[in-house]
Design an enzyme around this catalytic site. Structure first.
Site, PDB file in Angstrom:
ATOM      1  N   GLU A 458      62.438  23.657  97.707  1.00 28.13           N
ATOM      2  CA  GLU A 458      63.796  24.204  97.800  1.00 28.13           C
ATOM      3  C   GLU A 458      64.557  23.721  99.028  1.00 28.13           C
ATOM      4  OE1 GLU A 458      61.808  26.806  94.864  1.00 28.13           O
ATOM      5  OE2 GLU A 458      61.222  26.002  96.822  1.00 28.13           O
ATOM      6  N   HIS A 528      59.206  37.688  94.658  1.00 30.36           N
ATOM      7  CA  HIS A 528      60.059  37.139  93.609  1.00 30.36           C
ATOM      8  C   HIS A 528      61.210  38.064  93.207  1.00 30.36           C
ATOM      9  CE1 HIS A 528      56.750  34.325  93.074  1.00 30.36           C
ATOM     10  NE2 HIS A 528      57.449  33.648  92.192  1.00 30.36           N
TER      11      HIS A 528
END
Length: 729
Positions: A458, A528
């Protein structure tokens, strides 16, 4: 015994050193131009150190004296459309690119400084001093030097932070059909940084024309390179990524030039990235006008040995040996550079009338304090002329859709209308539209160049998208599979993309959309399931949208993709599978910033919420019978909130309940409650109430996960607290 076979990468990794024949073969105009650039940079840096010693530089003065050969050797033949960026020690790289731009790559040793060159030196010094006439109005200072016209993308105070941005710029150069190249400069410290290594991997995988130029000056601040890595030949990193690499003597500008030209030839031919490692030496400490030996981590003998290899001395010696430029002529080049810097200093500095024997910056040159917060984001004027529509007011027909299908269809429509839009993220090109179907059909419709599956990195691919956005020729849409992954990319998300417009004096636009989903209730656990709204709302530069209906999503995404700012688009898995609808016909309408929607009118309490909690708030109002006015905020950031609608409601109800699903610590409602109480205190009959999840992030256990998040039951309890505080009314 096992069979063994010695493996090799078969990737070139060479050391290049010049010979007398190389100097003889070099174009004399190239060599004299090198000397001119070296002397201009040296005189500039000496002036900065002198001003720093006098207390006139606010902040650090990271001198590049001794390292100029690497910058000049690699940049001297670049085009203005080629691009460079660097690190906190980047004056020499910025100046080499700007000088090459201003001079057209040719400096006459008898007339080194003309009017444009003088203006460049003064404007750069003004930026370092924090003055209004600087390239970024004084906001960037020493560590954030940018001049886009010259191809200087911006130096960077975060170690390794510029690598993804340069890589993104190279992506834009390649996909715009140019043969331009980008160079990212960094040092021995950055060679261990994840964002650099991630960028190398992306550049190699996608054959991007970017050079990673390692200025190996042997030291971080005081830590020696061989203390932090097993192999201090940092160009070895290229072997692991399939990137050809050169190792050169950075005190020899011609060696750097020859290695760089070999690399550029590959890059311009579409063969992908390169690494050049230049062994250089900073003659001074990390910061300020003192040698490293003054702090005990280097010896005077070491410093003396490296000073004997000064790149300026090397070029002057070779020019004299070749009969191109004698000692007197070389001395004239230095004198011209020094005179130019003396003039630049005189334009910015004067004697201090209140302190005899001291100097000060001319007071009239400081920026106006009133502009301190201008340029954090654009003014959204780019939305003018687009059709604004409120879906709830639509009187025509409707098409029934699943929410997630509306997400994919809205993106497809925008991509068809605007060829600049690209989509990238993990698995966005597979699995029938990523892990949830939000990019369904896009790869088939637009191909691999516009719908790009990324590696799991990312920080690397988001930073690359930031570089693409800063280039301006494309509009990247990045998907983070889960919002918690923003922490992996935090430097690029917040330090780079979020701050870029303001930090560089609002010289940039930054058209980038980051999509992600809140997945509370899906059982994916603590790493998450966060709601990112609260974190992004407290970070400057970001706009935030969060839709609770498919029709709203269309209008909000259309607006996000028309803005020249970075926009976070938050979705929710609870909404993805729901039956919803969008208006028939034209789906090009926008819902601009400052457009909340009143989902239910009421007189008892103003309920402020977003995403799936809008539905839970409406259910709670029905269950309690309390006359709550439910406002779907839709735009969540400070600059885009619809304060007019909020104020009108609060003046009517006298009470506020902020409703969100996620954890209390990273809450969106915390800062919003503070803002409301400061803005609307006189109309509040009780403190602002809040509904949130628990303190902890949601757990895997179904029972503990439910206990950690808010839904209808928690909103009911919040409404009851408001009723009690109001005295039972």
């Amino acid at each position: 015994m096992p069979r063994r076979r010695t493996l090799s990468t078969d990737v070139p990794w060479v050391e290049l050193r010049t010979t007398a024949a190389d100097w003889k073969a070099a174009n004399p105009a190239l060599l004299t131009t090198m000397l001119g650039e070296l002397q201009l940079i040296r005189a500039f840096e000496e002036s900065v150190l002198e001003l720093a010693g006098a207390g006139l530089v606010h902040g650090p003065a990271h001198s590049s004296i001794g390292q100029e050969g690497g910058a000049v050797g690699s940049i001297v033949t670049l085009r203005s459309t080629d691009a460079v960026n660097g690190s906190h020690r980047g004056h020499h790289q910025f100046l080499a690119k700007a000088i090459t731009h201003v001079s057209g790559g040719a400096i006459d040793p008898t007339a080194v400084v003309d009017e444009p060159m003088q203006a460049l030196l003064q404007r750069t010094l003004a930026e370092i001093l924090g003055l209004a006439q600087g390239f970024s109005g004084g906001r960037g200072g020493s560590m954030h030097l940018q001049w886009l016209e010259a191809g200087a993308l911006g130096t960077n105070a975060i170690v390794g932070g510029g690598a993804p941005i340069a890589t993104g710029n190279a992506w834009a150069q390649k996909h715009a059909g140019t043969t331009d190249v980008s160079i990212n400069y960094f040092g021995d410290g950055s060679s261990q940084i994840g964002s650099v290594l991630e960028s190398m991997n992306l550049a190699a995988a996608w054959k991007l024309p970017v050079m990673y130029f390692i200025e190996n000056n042997l030291y971080a601040v005081s830590t020696h390179a061989d203390e932090v890595t097993a192999d201090p030949r940092f160009s070895v990193r290229g072997q692991g990524f399939g990137i050809p690499s050169w190792r050169v003597d950075g005190m020899d500008p011609l060696a750097v030039h020859l290695a760089s030209q070999e690399a550029f030839d590959r890059m311009r031919a579409g063969e992908g990235p390169a690494i050049v490692e230049a062994e250089v030496y900073r003659f001074f400490h990390q910061n300020g006008p003192y040698p490293g030996s003054a702090f005990g981590y280097r010896t005077k003998d070491e410093e003396k040995a490296w000073r004997a290899r000064d790149p300026i001395t090397r070029v002057e010696t070779e020019l004299a040996r070749l009969g191109i430029l004698g000692p007197d002529e070389a001395a004239s080049v230095r004198a011209q550079a020094q005179d130019a810097m003396a003039d630049a200093v005189a334009q910015l500095i004067e004697d201090d009338p209140d302190n005899a024997g001291r100097r000060r910056i001319r007071p009239e040159l400081w920026p106006d304090p009133g502009v301190v917060d201008t340029g954090i984001r654009g003014d959204a004027s780019e939305l003018a002329g687009l059709t604004v529509a409120e879906p709830s007011a639509h009187t025509g027909g409707w098409t029934e859709v699943k929410f997630v299908d509306a997400v994919a269809a809205a993106m497809e429509r925008r991509m068809a209308a605007d060829s600049r839009i690209i989509v990238m993220g993990e698995d966005v090109h597979r699995l029938a539209g990523g892990t949830n179907g939000a990019t369904k059909g896009l790869r088939d419709a637009f191909g691999a160049d516009r719908v790009i599956g990324t590696p799991i990195s990312e920080n690397g691919f988001f930073g690359l998208a930031g570089g693409i956005a800063l280039d301006g020729r494309f509009r990247p849409v990045v998907e983070f599979m889960y919002p918690d992954f923003m922490w992996v990319a935090a430097d690029q998300v917040f330090n780079q993309v979020g701050k870029a417009r303001h930090m560089f004096g609002d010289n940039n636009t930054l058209p980038l959309v980051l999509r992600t989903k809140v997945a509370m209730g899906s059982g994916y656990g603590s790493q998450h399931l966060m709601d990112p709204a609260g974190i992004f709302a407290t970070a400057p530069g970001w706009r935030i949208v969060a839709a609770s209906t498919a029709a709203d999503y269309v209008g909000l995404l259309n607006a996000a993709l028309a803005l020249e700012d970075p926009v976070l688009v938050i979705e929710h898995v609870d909404l993805y599978g729901t039956a919803d609808r969008v208006p028939d016909g034209d789906l090009d309408y926008i819902i601009p910033p400052g457009s909340a929607a009143v989902r239910r009118e009421g007189s008892d309490v103003t309920i402020l919420t977003y995403l799936s909690m809008v539905g839970h708030a409406l259910e709670a109002v029905e269950q309690t019978g309390i006359a709550g006015e439910v406002i779907d905020l839709r735009w969540l950031d400070r600059a885009s909130l619809d304060w007019e609608t909020i104020e009108r409601s609060v003046k009517k109800t006298g009470a506020v309940l902020i409703v969100e699903q996620g954890a209390r610590g990273t809450s969106y409602g915390g800062w919003l409650a503070d803002e409301i109480q400061r803005r609307l205190f006189d109309w509040l009959d009780q403190p602002v109430e809040r509904v949130t999840g628990g303190e902890a992030s949601p757990s895997i256990s179904r029972i503990l996960e439910r206990a950690a998040i808010a839904r209808t039951e928690e909103v009911v309890a919040g409404l009851e607290r408001v009723r009690i505080n109001a005295g039972g009314r």
